[in-house]
Design an enzyme around this catalytic site. Structure first.
Site, mmCIF file in Angstrom:
data_model
loop_
_atom_site.group_PDB
_atom_site.id
_atom_site.type_symbol
_atom_site.label_atom_id
_atom_site.label_comp_id
_atom_site.label_asym_id
_atom_site.label_seq_id
_atom_site.Cartn_x
_atom_site.Cartn_y
_atom_site.Cartn_z
ATOM 1 N N LYS A 174 33.718 25.442 60.371
ATOM 2 C CA LYS A 174 33.038 25.983 59.179
ATOM 3 C C LYS A 174 34.070 25.971 58.065
ATOM 4 O O LYS A 174 34.889 26.886 57.937
ATOM 5 C CB LYS A 174 32.551 27.407 59.464
ATOM 6 C CG LYS A 174 31.386 27.874 58.618
ATOM 7 C CD LYS A 174 31.662 27.932 57.133
ATOM 8 C CE LYS A 174 32.391 29.160 56.663
ATOM 9 N NZ LYS A 174 32.725 29.101 55.203
ATOM 10 N N GLU A 177 33.418 26.956 51.674
ATOM 11 C CA GLU A 177 32.359 26.370 50.828
ATOM 12 C C GLU A 177 32.919 25.904 49.483
ATOM 13 O O GLU A 177 32.277 25.135 48.785
ATOM 14 C CB GLU A 177 31.211 27.377 50.631
ATOM 15 C CG GLU A 177 31.548 28.659 49.874
ATOM 16 C CD GLU A 177 32.218 29.731 50.728
ATOM 17 O OE1 GLU A 177 32.776 29.412 51.805
ATOM 18 O OE2 GLU A 177 32.201 30.916 50.293
ATOM 19 N N CYS A 282 49.591 31.228 51.580
ATOM 20 C CA CYS A 282 49.786 32.533 52.207
ATOM 21 C C CYS A 282 51.260 32.759 52.492
ATOM 22 O O CYS A 282 51.659 33.844 52.876
ATOM 23 C CB CYS A 282 48.968 32.648 53.473
ATOM 24 S SG CYS A 282 49.531 31.515 54.724
ATOM 25 N N GLU A 383 47.899 41.388 46.772
ATOM 26 C CA GLU A 383 48.075 39.934 46.837
ATOM 27 C C GLU A 383 47.458 39.325 45.574
ATOM 28 O O GLU A 383 46.257 39.470 45.335
ATOM 29 C CB GLU A 383 47.370 39.361 48.078
ATOM 30 C CG GLU A 383 47.500 37.849 48.169
ATOM 31 C CD GLU A 383 46.823 37.247 49.401
ATOM 32 O OE1 GLU A 383 45.730 37.700 49.779
ATOM 33 O OE2 GLU A 383 47.404 36.320 49.984
HETATM 34 P P1 NAD Z 1 38.185 34.294 51.989
HETATM 35 O O1 NAD Z 1 38.473 35.429 52.888
HETATM 36 O O2 NAD Z 1 37.437 34.570 50.728
HETATM 37 O O3 NAD Z 1 37.308 33.174 52.761
HETATM 38 C C1 NAD Z 1 37.722 32.667 54.005
HETATM 39 C C2 NAD Z 1 36.489 32.238 54.794
HETATM 40 O O4 NAD Z 1 35.666 33.374 55.051
HETATM 41 C C3 NAD Z 1 35.610 31.227 54.077
HETATM 42 O O5 NAD Z 1 35.217 30.241 55.003
HETATM 43 C C4 NAD Z 1 34.430 32.043 53.576
HETATM 44 O O6 NAD Z 1 33.222 31.295 53.590
HETATM 45 C C5 NAD Z 1 34.341 33.178 54.561
HETATM 46 N N1 NAD Z 1 33.926 34.437 53.948
HETATM 47 C C6 NAD Z 1 34.256 34.889 52.706
HETATM 48 N N2 NAD Z 1 33.722 36.111 52.510
HETATM 49 C C7 NAD Z 1 33.068 36.443 53.632
HETATM 50 C C8 NAD Z 1 32.328 37.580 54.031
HETATM 51 N N3 NAD Z 1 32.170 38.639 53.230
HETATM 52 N N4 NAD Z 1 31.782 37.588 55.264
HETATM 53 C C9 NAD Z 1 31.933 36.550 56.096
HETATM 54 N N5 NAD Z 1 32.634 35.440 55.762
HETATM 55 C C10 NAD Z 1 33.185 35.391 54.547
HETATM 56 O O7 NAD Z 1 39.582 33.579 51.690
HETATM 57 P P2 NAD Z 1 39.902 32.401 50.649
HETATM 58 O O8 NAD Z 1 39.823 32.936 49.265
HETATM 59 O O9 NAD Z 1 39.124 31.194 50.987
HETATM 60 O O10 NAD Z 1 41.424 32.097 51.032
HETATM 61 C C11 NAD Z 1 42.512 32.785 50.458
HETATM 62 C C12 NAD Z 1 43.020 33.879 51.369
HETATM 63 O O11 NAD Z 1 43.382 33.320 52.623
HETATM 64 C C13 NAD Z 1 44.280 34.556 50.850
HETATM 65 O O12 NAD Z 1 44.172 35.932 51.082
HETATM 66 C C14 NAD Z 1 45.386 33.948 51.700
HETATM 67 O O13 NAD Z 1 46.536 34.746 51.839
HETATM 68 C C15 NAD Z 1 44.681 33.755 52.993
HETATM 69 N N6 NAD Z 1 45.335 32.764 53.829
HETATM 70 C C16 NAD Z 1 46.038 33.205 54.910
HETATM 71 C C17 NAD Z 1 46.704 32.301 55.700
HETATM 72 C C18 NAD Z 1 47.504 32.759 56.885
HETATM 73 O O14 NAD Z 1 47.950 31.930 57.644
HETATM 74 N N7 NAD Z 1 47.694 34.054 57.080
HETATM 75 C C19 NAD Z 1 46.639 30.939 55.418
HETATM 76 C C20 NAD Z 1 45.891 30.520 54.316
HETATM 77 C C21 NAD Z 1 45.235 31.452 53.518
#
Ligand code: NAD
Length: 489
Positions: A174, A177, A282, A383
């Protein structure tokens, strides 16, 4: 009319039963690249059923045969490397060099997973009692899924997918989006390997698909990477439904600069850590703590590096930093800078009004440096996920390590020094799972686990390395007694 993306289920491209669609937008040019369906739970159900059916045969396929598909995939990823890197830049905004680096790390995970015939071996003991033997076997768990974030559209699904299928599981991807195009292309390559239908499936979408993954009884394991609130939610709901879960969350990475650090090298490395990928890593440096005399020299040097960084469209030569992902992200980052000043910080380098000729509509924020932030304030804890570096000054390494350890997150912490003793103390005491010594982005190679701590990780087995094999297998112990034939003959 933009191309409408499809899902890939049971070996076929198919339209989603979606009620809504989102535009996929190039964040530098604001061109609409495609339209992504927000698939429904029924799409996910079909993928889960296909994966569950495929599992019955795939788990019986010898590991040596399973990895042949990964060798083919590695060759195809190499062949289409340039195109995949360009796609990452177009949908995510990072520079082409950064996109290539990302795809290299993706491919490295495929290479490591090709070692599965030896990596997933069990062990045994003969004669645990007279004539009785005990063996431990690793078996796949079933259907697994990854829920990915926007910032590494090519790499992050590969932290999990190659290990999952090499171990004999079947899989559902998944993608975010916001950036679904890279995985769409990767899925075309996976299809070309000839993998049996249903072994790998792709379902585009957002929260509805995530919730359907978390609730589907056939899905046994979930890997999530994204922000901490969603990581915590995914972990809780997956666990409540009896699934394995590994959920990597957000970060606020501190780096300490000691007076004995090589300031020129430190500045070069930290500018890349804080401003590379527009700060949307991240493992981006977020707070730089200068200790003692490092304050003046480092502050001047990092301000120069921030001001001189070339910002623009990542596909153009010489560009060192692209835009952030959306207009909302840009507005959020600009508000965070304002919040920092409200809390008493001064803006040493201000990137809030970027002039990027030719891309005036793009979602750009230039490198920004906040000085003298309040260590107890909101900006020191939140963050920002943009090209903003905050500076704090402290008098001793002990104060600096205390500041590192009071943070909510534990994704990465770094030290810049020429002292082995200081490095050893830091490695020992810093409360973070990825440590850099004179390194600005301490990203583990594919054969080491990506070890976030505290609110940067929910679960126990991390992605990559040996822990990936443990996550994607369940152990079975067999205790055996056989008649001692030697007594009869
Ligand atoms: P996000 O949490 O908004 O989205 C991540 C995934 O979750 C997406 O596929 C999205 O469709 C889904 N999602 C979003 N909101 C949701 C909800 N309410 N319920 C269910 N699913 C939901 O994250 P993002 O903005 O795409 O990515 C950035 C974040 O990811 C930053 O906080 C970054 O630090 C983190 N990140 C962490 C790592 C790590 O290894 N720790 C690596 C890359 C990114």
């Amino acid at each position: 009319m933009a191309t409408v993306l499809q899902n890939y289920i049971n070996g076929e491209w198919c339209n989603a039963a979606a009620a809504d669609y989102l535009d996929v937008i190039n964040p530098a040019t604001t061109e609409v690249l495609a339209s992504v369906p927000l698939s429904s739970a029924s799409d996910l159900d079909r993928a889960a059923e296909a994966a569950a059916t495929a599992f019955k045969t795939w788990r019986r396929t010898p590991a040596t045969d399973r990895i042949q598909y990964l060798f083919k995939l590695k060759a195809l990823l190499d062949e289409h490397f340039e195109d995949l890197a360009q796609t990452i830049t177009q949908e995510c905004g990072k520079t082409l060099a950064e996109s290539k680096g990302e795809m290299r790390r993706a491919i490295e995970n495929v290479e490591v997973a090709c070692g599965i015939p030896i990596l997933m071996q069990g062990y045994n003991s003969e004669d645990i009692a007279r004539g009785i033997d005990e063996i431990m076997i690793r078996q796949p768990i079933g259907v697994a899924a990854v829920i990915a974030p926007f910032n590494f559209p090519g790499m992050i699904p590969f932290w999990f997918l190659p290990y999952a299928i090499a171990c004999g599981n079947t899989y559902i991807i998944k993608p975010s989006e916001k950036v679904p195009l890279t995985m769409q292309k990767v899925m075309h390559l996976i299809a070309q390997t000839g993998l049996p239908n249903g072994v790998v499936n792709l379902v585009n979408g957002a929260k509805d698909v995530v919730d359907a993954i978390l609730d589907h009884p056939a899905i046994r394991a979930v890997s999530f990477v994204g922000s901490t609130p969603v990581a915590r939610y995914v972990y809780s709901r997956a666990a409540a439904n009896g699934k394995r879960a590994q959920c990597q969350g957000g970060a606020k990475n501190p780096v300490i600069v000691l007076p004995d650090a090589d300031i020129a090298m430190t500045t070069r490395i930290l500018a890349d850590s804080a401003f590379g990928c527009a700060g949307q890593r991240c493992l981006a440096a977020s707070i730089a703590v200068t200790v003692g005399d490092a304050r003046k020299t480092f502050t001047e040097a990092i301000a120069d590096a921030a001001q001189s960084r070339k910002v623009g469209y990542g596909l153009e030569d010489g560009v060192q930093m692209g835009p952030v992902i959306t207009a909302q992200s840009r507005d959020r980052i600009v508000s965070a800078i304002q919040k920092g000043t409200d809390e008493g910080a001064t803006v040493l380098v201000d990137g809030r009004e970027p002039a990027v000729p030719g891309y005036e509509q793009g979602y750009f924020v230039r490198p920004t440096i906040l000085q003298n932030i309040d260590p107890a304030g909101e900006i020191a804890r939140t963050e920002i996920f943009g090209p903003v570096l905050s500076l704090i000054h402290l008098e001793t390494i002990d104060d600096a390590i205390a500041l590192v350890n009071q943070g909510q997150y534990g994704n990465m912490a770094c030290l810049f020094t020429s002292s082995g003793a200081a490095a050893r103390k830091f490695r020992y005491e810093a409360e973070a799972g990825n440590i850099g010594i004179n390194i600005g982005v301490a990203a583990p190679m594919a054969f080491f686990p990506f070890s976030g701590w505290k609110d940067s990780f929910f679960g126990d087995l991390h992605g990559q390395g040996h822990q990936a094999i443990e996550f994607f297998t369940q152990t079975k112990v067999v205790v055996e007694r056989w008649q001692d034939w030697s007594r009869q003959f």
